[in-house]
Scaffold this active site. Sequence first.
Site, mmCIF file in Angstrom:
data_model
loop_
_atom_site.group_PDB
_atom_site.id
_atom_site.type_symbol
_atom_site.label_atom_id
_atom_site.label_comp_id
_atom_site.label_asym_id
_atom_site.label_seq_id
_atom_site.Cartn_x
_atom_site.Cartn_y
_atom_site.Cartn_z
ATOM 1 N N ARG A 197 0.854 -1.267 0.123
ATOM 2 C CA ARG A 197 0.054 0.028 -0.012
ATOM 3 C C ARG A 197 0.723 1.194 -0.007
ATOM 4 O O ARG A 197 0.662 2.309 -0.723
ATOM 5 C CB ARG A 197 -0.809 0.113 1.263
ATOM 6 C CG ARG A 197 -2.333 -0.653 0.973
ATOM 7 C CD ARG A 197 -2.655 -1.299 2.378
ATOM 8 N NE ARG A 197 -1.653 -2.122 2.802
ATOM 9 C CZ ARG A 197 -1.688 -3.528 2.560
ATOM 10 N NH1 ARG A 197 -2.752 -4.067 1.810
ATOM 11 N NH2 ARG A 197 -0.862 -4.646 2.860
ATOM 12 N N THR A 198 1.759 1.244 0.775
ATOM 13 C CA THR A 198 2.616 2.607 1.027
ATOM 14 C C THR A 198 3.299 3.079 -0.421
ATOM 15 O O THR A 198 3.094 4.160 -0.859
ATOM 16 C CB THR A 198 3.484 2.646 2.183
ATOM 17 O OG1 THR A 198 2.937 1.996 3.145
ATOM 18 C CG2 THR A 198 4.141 3.922 2.375
ATOM 19 N N LYS A 237 25.725 -3.932 -2.569
ATOM 20 C CA LYS A 237 26.849 -3.680 -2.658
ATOM 21 C C LYS A 237 27.634 -3.116 -1.583
ATOM 22 O O LYS A 237 28.893 -2.838 -1.693
ATOM 23 C CB LYS A 237 27.204 -3.031 -4.023
ATOM 24 C CG LYS A 237 26.601 -3.811 -5.437
ATOM 25 C CD LYS A 237 27.068 -2.778 -6.468
ATOM 26 C CE LYS A 237 26.321 -3.101 -7.870
ATOM 27 N NZ LYS A 237 26.525 -2.011 -8.910
ATOM 28 N N ARG A 246 11.590 3.765 2.671
ATOM 29 C CA ARG A 246 11.406 2.738 3.808
ATOM 30 C C ARG A 246 12.483 1.871 3.926
ATOM 31 O O ARG A 246 13.113 1.301 3.094
ATOM 32 C CB ARG A 246 10.181 1.967 3.430
ATOM 33 C CG ARG A 246 9.839 0.699 4.384
ATOM 34 C CD ARG A 246 8.801 -0.102 4.333
ATOM 35 N NE ARG A 246 7.459 0.582 4.480
ATOM 36 C CZ ARG A 246 6.496 0.052 4.480
ATOM 37 N NH1 ARG A 246 6.140 -0.970 4.095
ATOM 38 N NH2 ARG A 246 5.368 0.912 4.728
ATOM 39 N N HIS A 263 5.883 5.728 11.297
ATOM 40 C CA HIS A 263 5.428 5.565 10.158
ATOM 41 C C HIS A 263 4.534 6.743 9.702
ATOM 42 O O HIS A 263 2.995 6.509 9.801
ATOM 43 C CB HIS A 263 4.841 4.480 9.898
ATOM 44 C CG HIS A 263 4.353 3.865 8.434
ATOM 45 N ND1 HIS A 263 4.499 4.844 7.558
ATOM 46 C CD2 HIS A 263 3.880 2.758 8.052
ATOM 47 C CE1 HIS A 263 3.922 4.046 6.414
ATOM 48 N NE2 HIS A 263 3.647 2.811 6.617
HETATM 49 C C1 NCD Z 1 2.410 -1.177 8.128
HETATM 50 C C2 NCD Z 1 4.019 -0.975 8.217
HETATM 51 O O1 NCD Z 1 4.466 -1.428 6.976
HETATM 52 O O2 NCD Z 1 4.347 -0.731 9.088
HETATM 53 N N1 NCD Z 1 1.855 -1.140 6.736
HETATM 54 C C3 NCD Z 1 1.495 -0.230 6.259
HETATM 55 O O3 NCD Z 1 2.446 0.530 5.656
HETATM 56 N N2 NCD Z 1 0.228 -0.331 5.796
HETATM 57 C C4 NCD Z 1 1.745 -2.264 8.772
HETATM 58 C C5 NCD Z 1 2.351 -3.655 8.852
HETATM 59 O O4 NCD Z 1 3.257 -3.967 8.194
HETATM 60 O O5 NCD Z 1 1.944 -4.387 9.950
#
Ligand code: NCD
Length: 304
Positions: free
Chosen positions: A51-52, A80, A101, A129
């Site tokens: 999703r993100t 690397k 991320r 997040h």
């Molecule tokens: C979450 C995350 O990556 O922290 N997912 C997200 O971005 N919607 C939650 C998770 O991974 O449990």
Amino acid sequence: MNHVLDTMDFTLDEINDILSLAEDIMKSPSNYLEICKGKILSTLFYEASTRTRLSFESAMLSLGGTFIGFSSADSSSAIKGESVADTIRTVASYSDICVMRHPKEGSALVAAQYSSIPVINAGDGGHQHPTQTLTDLLTIHSNKHNLNNLTIGLCGDLKFGRTVHSLITCLSRYKNNKFILVSPMELKVPKYIRVETLKKLNINFVETDNLENTIDGMDILYMTRVQRERFFNEEDYVRLKDIYILNKEKLLNAKEDLIIMHPLPRVNEISVEVDDDPRAVYFEQVKYGKYVRMALILKLLKLA
Ligand code: NCD
């Protein structure tokens, strides 16, 4: 606001502006189709995402811009041995804004220190997040028309769940919110959240391991997955993974206007039978993620 590493990087006015802009984009998406023409978003995902990453990419495309990036550390020069500091300086030469991320806490902060373009933290290990929190706030606002005077239950892995940390930090800044923190002993919220946010701001909160006995007091129930990838050993994960499973029976005592949220991905913690309950908003929540990220991109690029 130059970078977004933490929900504390926003003032409440900035958050409210982003949410209003997202609401306007939802109402009139055609007004925003070309605003980012010629702009490039880079998506640096050293850790898995559905999703993100896709919502950021879709957001940029819907604003008329484009994106470049990678979706795993293996397909970048990280494999690397390149540092985040060196990667971000490269990426800043090729794009106007960057989303990152990474499995290590603090990595987005390091990137921001070396970056000449805005850096958005899309999850740094078990830490924060912030854009999931914007998504969550828009979901709450759309359903409850308010971000104050709410009792928010958070259930599951409150220790490693970064969405939980960002959401508590942020909702603690609004008025008169209360928290019911439901987790096993081993997965309680980290001390820095309990001491530096909840206690310091004098927030009303309880910690319990019992969902059945506390669900009736909640306006929001935020379920979370046990974060397998952050455990030090598989046995602990196996013991704790199915500790809370929300089903129809457990919802019998819940309020009629409860909303059930989840950042997703779901594993077992919400039974699929709950998906049809009108109180389940977790798929609606996914949709808000795109609009709020469109609004955030526009704000960071100073285009709105
Ligand atoms: C979450 C995350 O990556 O922290 N997912 C997200 O971005 N919607 C939650 C998770 O991974 O449990």
